[in-house]
Design a protein around this motif. Structure first.
Motif, mmCIF file in Angstrom:
data_model
loop_
_atom_site.group_PDB
_atom_site.id
_atom_site.type_symbol
_atom_site.label_atom_id
_atom_site.label_comp_id
_atom_site.label_asym_id
_atom_site.label_seq_id
_atom_site.Cartn_x
_atom_site.Cartn_y
_atom_site.Cartn_z
ATOM 1 N N MET A 82 0.840 -1.306 0.184
ATOM 2 C CA MET A 82 0.259 0.084 -0.249
ATOM 3 C C MET A 82 0.728 1.014 -0.013
ATOM 4 O O MET A 82 2.113 1.449 0.829
ATOM 5 N N PRO A 83 0.847 1.552 -0.792
ATOM 6 C CA PRO A 83 1.284 3.078 -0.953
ATOM 7 C C PRO A 83 1.285 4.136 0.257
ATOM 8 O O PRO A 83 0.861 4.610 0.784
ATOM 9 N N ALA A 84 2.851 4.854 0.649
ATOM 10 C CA ALA A 84 2.469 5.555 2.082
ATOM 11 C C ALA A 84 1.737 6.132 2.385
ATOM 12 O O ALA A 84 1.297 6.688 3.154
ATOM 13 N N ARG A 85 1.487 7.322 0.875
ATOM 14 C CA ARG A 85 0.320 7.972 1.299
ATOM 15 C C ARG A 85 -1.259 7.642 1.772
ATOM 16 O O ARG A 85 -1.638 8.299 2.248
ATOM 17 N N ARG A 86 -1.672 6.466 1.055
ATOM 18 C CA ARG A 86 -2.907 6.149 1.465
ATOM 19 C C ARG A 86 -3.191 5.810 2.498
ATOM 20 O O ARG A 86 -3.723 5.888 3.304
ATOM 21 N N PHE A 87 -1.249 4.954 3.311
ATOM 22 C CA PHE A 87 -1.502 4.527 4.111
ATOM 23 C C PHE A 87 -1.689 5.435 5.633
ATOM 24 O O PHE A 87 -2.612 5.815 6.188
ATOM 25 N N SER A 88 -1.063 6.448 5.457
ATOM 26 C CA SER A 88 -1.364 7.853 5.841
ATOM 27 C C SER A 88 -2.102 8.533 6.658
ATOM 28 O O SER A 88 -2.431 8.779 7.293
ATOM 29 N N GLU A 89 -2.919 8.217 5.482
ATOM 30 C CA GLU A 89 -4.396 9.550 5.210
ATOM 31 C C GLU A 89 -5.096 8.275 5.938
ATOM 32 O O GLU A 89 -6.041 8.931 6.883
ATOM 33 N N GLN A 90 -5.266 6.841 5.767
ATOM 34 C CA GLN A 90 -6.021 6.433 6.260
ATOM 35 C C GLN A 90 -5.677 6.004 7.768
ATOM 36 O O GLN A 90 -6.537 5.711 8.964
ATOM 37 N N CYS A 91 -4.750 6.156 8.203
ATOM 38 C CA CYS A 91 -4.223 6.450 9.634
ATOM 39 C C CYS A 91 -4.336 7.332 10.084
ATOM 40 O O CYS A 91 -4.880 7.481 11.851
ATOM 41 N N GLU A 92 -4.663 8.553 9.611
ATOM 42 C CA GLU A 92 -5.090 9.678 10.597
ATOM 43 C C GLU A 92 -6.779 9.457 10.620
ATOM 44 O O GLU A 92 -7.585 10.163 11.597
ATOM 45 N N GLN A 93 -7.257 9.163 9.994
ATOM 46 C CA GLN A 93 -9.092 8.600 10.187
ATOM 47 C C GLN A 93 -8.683 7.747 11.547
ATOM 48 O O GLN A 93 -9.963 8.197 12.620
ATOM 49 N N VAL A 94 -8.038 6.820 11.131
ATOM 50 C CA VAL A 94 -8.091 6.002 12.868
ATOM 51 C C VAL A 94 -7.915 6.985 14.075
ATOM 52 O O VAL A 94 -8.490 7.035 15.460
ATOM 53 N N ARG A 95 -6.455 8.256 13.965
ATOM 54 C CA ARG A 95 -6.428 8.454 14.833
ATOM 55 C C ARG A 95 -7.699 9.724 15.587
ATOM 56 O O ARG A 95 -7.637 9.925 16.163
ATOM 57 N N ARG A 96 -8.631 9.683 14.544
ATOM 58 C CA ARG A 96 -9.262 10.478 14.334
ATOM 59 C C ARG A 96 -10.353 10.406 15.183
ATOM 60 O O ARG A 96 -11.325 10.395 16.586
ATOM 61 N N SER A 97 -10.643 8.990 15.198
ATOM 62 C CA SER A 97 -11.830 8.337 16.018
ATOM 63 C C SER A 97 -11.508 7.513 17.193
ATOM 64 O O SER A 97 -11.586 7.278 17.756
ATOM 65 N N MET A 98 -10.257 8.207 18.143
ATOM 66 C CA MET A 98 -9.570 7.552 19.110
ATOM 67 C C MET A 98 -8.796 8.730 19.582
ATOM 68 O O MET A 98 -7.120 8.962 20.112
ATOM 69 N N PRO A 99 -9.125 9.736 19.405
ATOM 70 C CA PRO A 99 -8.232 11.073 20.112
ATOM 71 C C PRO A 99 -7.668 11.002 21.110
ATOM 72 O O PRO A 99 -6.963 11.852 21.573
ATOM 73 N N ASP A 100 -7.814 10.140 22.141
ATOM 74 C CA ASP A 100 -7.397 10.625 23.340
ATOM 75 C C ASP A 100 -6.390 9.325 23.705
ATOM 76 O O ASP A 100 -5.543 8.966 24.696
ATOM 77 N N VAL A 101 -5.714 8.340 22.454
ATOM 78 C CA VAL A 101 -5.063 7.324 21.857
ATOM 79 C C VAL A 101 -3.830 7.671 21.759
ATOM 80 O O VAL A 101 -3.576 8.075 20.462
ATOM 81 N N PRO A 102 -2.593 8.469 21.847
ATOM 82 C CA PRO A 102 -1.359 8.253 21.474
ATOM 83 C C PRO A 102 -0.657 7.199 20.380
ATOM 84 O O PRO A 102 0.075 6.337 20.777
ATOM 85 N N LEU A 103 -1.060 7.272 18.836
ATOM 86 C CA LEU A 103 -1.228 6.435 18.413
ATOM 87 C C LEU A 103 0.256 6.745 17.708
ATOM 88 O O LEU A 103 1.111 7.543 17.408
ATOM 89 N N ALA A 104 1.329 5.205 17.124
ATOM 90 C CA ALA A 104 2.375 5.364 16.466
ATOM 91 C C ALA A 104 2.155 5.132 15.328
ATOM 92 O O ALA A 104 1.172 3.585 14.968
#
Length: 475
Positions: free
Chosen positions: A1-23
């Motif tokens: 999966m290309p890095a950009r699409r992967f990072s875009e989707q990661c941001e969706q998960v981060r948005r849904s878990m605002p209280d959990v710092p994610l790496a």
């Protein structure tokens, strides 16, 4: 999966878990909680915490000695989180403290002869498990695909199926062929502007596929996953156990979520659930193989290739729209048991009461992002999303659509309920009460195969599924 699409989707998960710092581990293709390890409760947790305290000098960014230790209570899945650093929300993608702590623990693991700790992974329908694309409104009058099978009376109770996912959309009961589906509603299917969230309807679509292929089923949908289809591994085993017990450990559990881990070791957070699954031989876990387009094991689906779990888990990859080969996004490998239609299926989403607006998040690609050589969902339909597909230029005006009931959608998430439904249909037709025996009988009867990564793979195609022409053919 290309890095950009992967990072875009990661941001969706981060948005849904605002209280959990994610790496993010981009190479491994997974997200995890910053500053924490996942460990079995009890002696393992104490040993890991002591080991980290003793190796602080070699762990970059580690917390003070007195702050190393348990970060809250455990749960019935038998795991606890061990704090190794003080994470911040505004963080780099990688977490050197977690990596350093794991290195410190490895020497102790070698002496103990077993794994003691892991990252606390994010289990999700994205970025790894599904969807392969975003939903597309069905054309006016377009029939579901697979089409609803003719209901045939079978003596005995309906086959129980549990879908562990995002829940059901609020208007699902207005869809005629979801009449026998029940369960939890989505936790948050629209944003503050009334727009459908990116992964809303995921559980409803899965339930629709199940109900179409196997009408003699009793389908329960759990909303164990949040609106982005995500949950921490430390919580997921507990949620799975609760959902399975509340549903009475039904014949089939359809799970279209998971994660890769960077290795083949499995998930510490699911050990208790997997043990319970073995203790319930009347239940079969049917799990999505994931949408990274590679052969990296994806759990829990990859448990299908692990000796003692092999009979209890069926892993499912996706066929492309014409059914002639694997979908470009589908994971593959010896740990994938079977492939089923999973590209451009048509099923219920939302908008049965009134049109529901949606704005696309991802732009289409000029070429397949997985290297495919057919008109795949990476390229068609052509559209612009809020987020750029390649990151080099800003996308055009984001496309806005309205859903009025049915949609086309793609992913191993949707191949999974096709396979689960075909096992359920086999059980009903043959008066079989053992889903694991039904799985064995069904797969042994298959004569159809597809070429996947140079090897022949077993294929399940439901009778009411019809191949879909490529966009170039439709034009």
């Amino acid at each position: 999966m290309p890095a950009r699409r992967f990072s875009e989707q990661c941001e969706q998960v981060r948005r849904s878990m605002p209280d959990v710092p994610l790496a993010v581990d981009e190479r491994g293709g997974y997200l995890y909680e910053r500053g924490h390890l996942l460990v079995r409760d009890g002696e393992d947790a104490r040993l890991v915490a002591d080991t980290v305290r003793g190796g602080l000098a070699d762990i970059p960014g580690a917390a003070r000695r007195e702050r190393i230790g348990l970060a809250g209570p455990g749960n019935r899945s038998g795991v606890v989180r061990v704090r190794v650093a003080e994470p911040t929300a505004a963080a780099e993608d990688a977490d050197p403290a977690v990596a350093g702590a794991l290195r410190a623990v490895r020497a102790v693991e070698a002496r103990a002869g077993r794994r003691l700790a892991s990252r606390n992974h994010v289990i999700s329908v994205t970025p790894n498990a599904c969807p392969g694309d975003e939903p597309v409104p069905a054309e006016p009058g377009e029939a579901p695909n697979p089409a609803p099978a003719t209901a045939v009376h079978h003596p005995g109770p309906a086959v129980g199926v549990l879908v562990v996912d995002t829940g059901l959309t609020s208007d699902h009961a207005r869809c005629a062929h979801l009449g026998g589906v029940h369960g939890d509603l989505e936790k948050s299917e629209r944003d503050a502007e009334g727009l459908l969230r990116q992964y809303a309807g995921h559980g409803t679509f899965i339930a629709g596929v199940l109900a179409a292929v196997a009408p003699h089923t009793d389908i329960t949908v759990s909303n164990a996953l949040n609106d982005a289809g995500a949950v921490l591994e430390s919580e997921f085993g507990d949620l799975l156990l609760d959902a399975a017990e509340q549903a009475g450990w039904p014949a089939l559990i359809s799970l279209s979520a998971g994660t890769s881990t960077g290795d083949d070791a499995g998930l510490i957070g699911l050990e208790r659930f997997m043990a319970e699954l073995l203790d319930h031989p009347g239940t079969l876990l049917v799990a999505a193989a994931g949408n990274n387009g590679n052969d990296i094991p994806f759990f829990p689906a990859a448990y299908a290739a692990k000796g003692k779990y092999a009979k209890a888990v069926l892993s499912v990859g996706a066929l492309r729209a014409d059914g002639e080969g694997p979908a470009c996004f589908s994971n593959h490998g010896p740990w994938v048991n079977v492939y089923a239609p999973g590209e451009r299926l048509t099923g219920p989403l939302t908008g049965f009461d009134a049109p529901v607006p949606y704005v696309y998040q991802h732009s289409s690609y000029d070429a397949c992002r997985h290297g495919g050589d057919y008109p795949c969902t990476c390229r068609f339909p052509v559209r612009s999303g809020v987020l750029s597909a390649d990151g080099d230029e800003s996308p055009g005006e984001p496309e806005r659509v309205e859903f009025t009931g049915y949609a086309r959608w793609s992913g191993t998430s949707f191949a999974t309920p096709v396979a689960a439904a075909m096992i359920a249909s086999h059980m009903a037709a043959h008066k079989e009460t053992d889903p694991r025996r039904a799985r064995r009988e069904l797969l042994s009867s298959l004569r159809s195969t597809a070429a996947v990564a140079g090897a022949k793979a077993a294929v399940l195609r439901p009778p009411t599924w019809r191949p879909v022409d490529s966009p170039s053919d439709e034009a």
